[in-house]
Design a protein around this motif. Structure first.
Motif, PDB file in Angstrom:
ATOM      1  N   UNK A  99       0.842  -1.195   0.000  1.00 12.36           N
ATOM      2  CA  UNK A  99       0.000   0.000   0.000  1.00 12.36           C
ATOM      3  C   UNK A  99       0.881   1.249   0.000  1.00 12.36           C
ATOM      4  N   UNK A 100       0.279   2.358  -0.391  1.00  9.31           N
ATOM      5  CA  UNK A 100       0.956   3.656  -0.327  1.00  9.31           C
ATOM      6  C   UNK A 100       0.092   4.552   0.562  1.00  9.31           C
ATOM      7  N   UNK A 101       0.686   5.105   1.596  1.00  4.65           N
ATOM      8  CA  UNK A 101      -0.053   6.007   2.479  1.00  4.65           C
ATOM      9  C   UNK A 101      -0.376   7.279   1.698  1.00  4.65           C
ATOM     10  N   UNK A 102      -1.648   7.676   1.745  1.00  8.73           N
ATOM     11  CA  UNK A 102      -2.116   8.741   0.860  1.00  8.73           C
ATOM     12  C   UNK A 102      -3.060   9.704   1.573  1.00  8.73           C
ATOM     13  N   UNK A 103      -3.625  10.597   0.775  1.00  7.09           N
ATOM     14  CA  UNK A 103      -4.672  11.527   1.179  1.00  7.09           C
ATOM     15  C   UNK A 103      -4.359  12.249   2.495  1.00  7.09           C
ATOM     16  N   UNK A 104      -5.349  12.295   3.378  1.00  9.72           N
ATOM     17  CA  UNK A 104      -5.213  13.052   4.622  1.00  9.72           C
ATOM     18  C   UNK A 104      -4.088  12.506   5.504  1.00  9.72           C
TER      19      UNK A 104
END
Length: 151
Positions: free
Chosen positions: A30-35
Motif C-alpha cells: 500500500x501507499x499512504x495517501x490523502x489526509x
C-alpha cells in the motif's frame, strides 16, 4: 492497547503512529495517501481514526484500520520511502501529497493550509509540482504561485 482488527500497541506510542507502523509492516504494497500523508508530512494537523492507503485498482483490501482507495497505476506516482519512527514507510512525496490535498478540497481550508505550511517549511519544487499537475489534472502550481505573490 488495542488498535482494532487484532493489532495492539504500546502505551509508549500514540495510536496514530502505531496505525501507520502497522500499515507499513503488514500491508507493504500500500501507499499512504490523502489526509494521512498530509499529517505525516506535517501539512495538516487533522485527527484521524483510520489510515488512508492507495492500492492498485485490481486489488482488494479490507481492514477497519484502513481507508482504502483503489487507484489506477498511472496515478500511483510520487511514491517515496521515508523514515517514520525508525521504520521505512511508503508514502507519497510532499508535492504529490499537495496534489492529493487539492483533489480532496480544491477551494477549501484543507488545501490552502497545506500550501501555506509547505511554503513555510520547504523550498518549492516547481518542476515536480508541474509534472504532477499535468498527470493528475490538478492546479497546485497556480495556487502556489498566487500564494507566493501574496506573501
Amino acid at each position: 492497547l488495542p488498535l482494532g482488527s487484532g493489532f495492539y500497541h504500546s502505551v509508549s506510542i500514540d495510536p496514530f503512529s502505531a496505525m501507520v507502523l502497522v500499515t507499513s509492516r503488514y500491508y507493504p504494497n500500500t501507499v499512504i495517501s490523502n489526509l494521512t500523508a498530509l499529517v505525516i508530512h506535517k501539512l495538516s494537523d487533522e485527527s484521524l481514526d483510520r489510515i488512508d492507503v492507495d492500492i492498485d485498482r485490481s486489488q482488494t483490501l479490507r481492514n477497519r484500520l484502513l481507508k482504502v482507495h483503489r487507484v489506477s497505476g498511472s496515478r500511483k506516482i510520487g511514491v517515496s520511502k521515508m523514515k517514520f519512527m525508525g521504520e521505512l514507510i511508503r508514502v507519497y512525496d510532499l508535492e504529490r501529497t499537495l496534489c492529493e490535498a487539492y483533489r480532496m478540497d480544491p477551494s477549501g481550508d484543507l488545501f490552502f493550509k497545506a500550501v501555506k505550511r509547505y511554503l513555510k517549511r520547504y523550498k518549492p519544487d516547481f518542476n515536480k509540482i508541474d509534472k504532477y499537475d499535468q498527470k493528475l489534472k490538478t492546479k497546485v502550481l497556480t495556487h502556489l504561485r498566487q500564494e507566493l505573490t501574496v506573501a
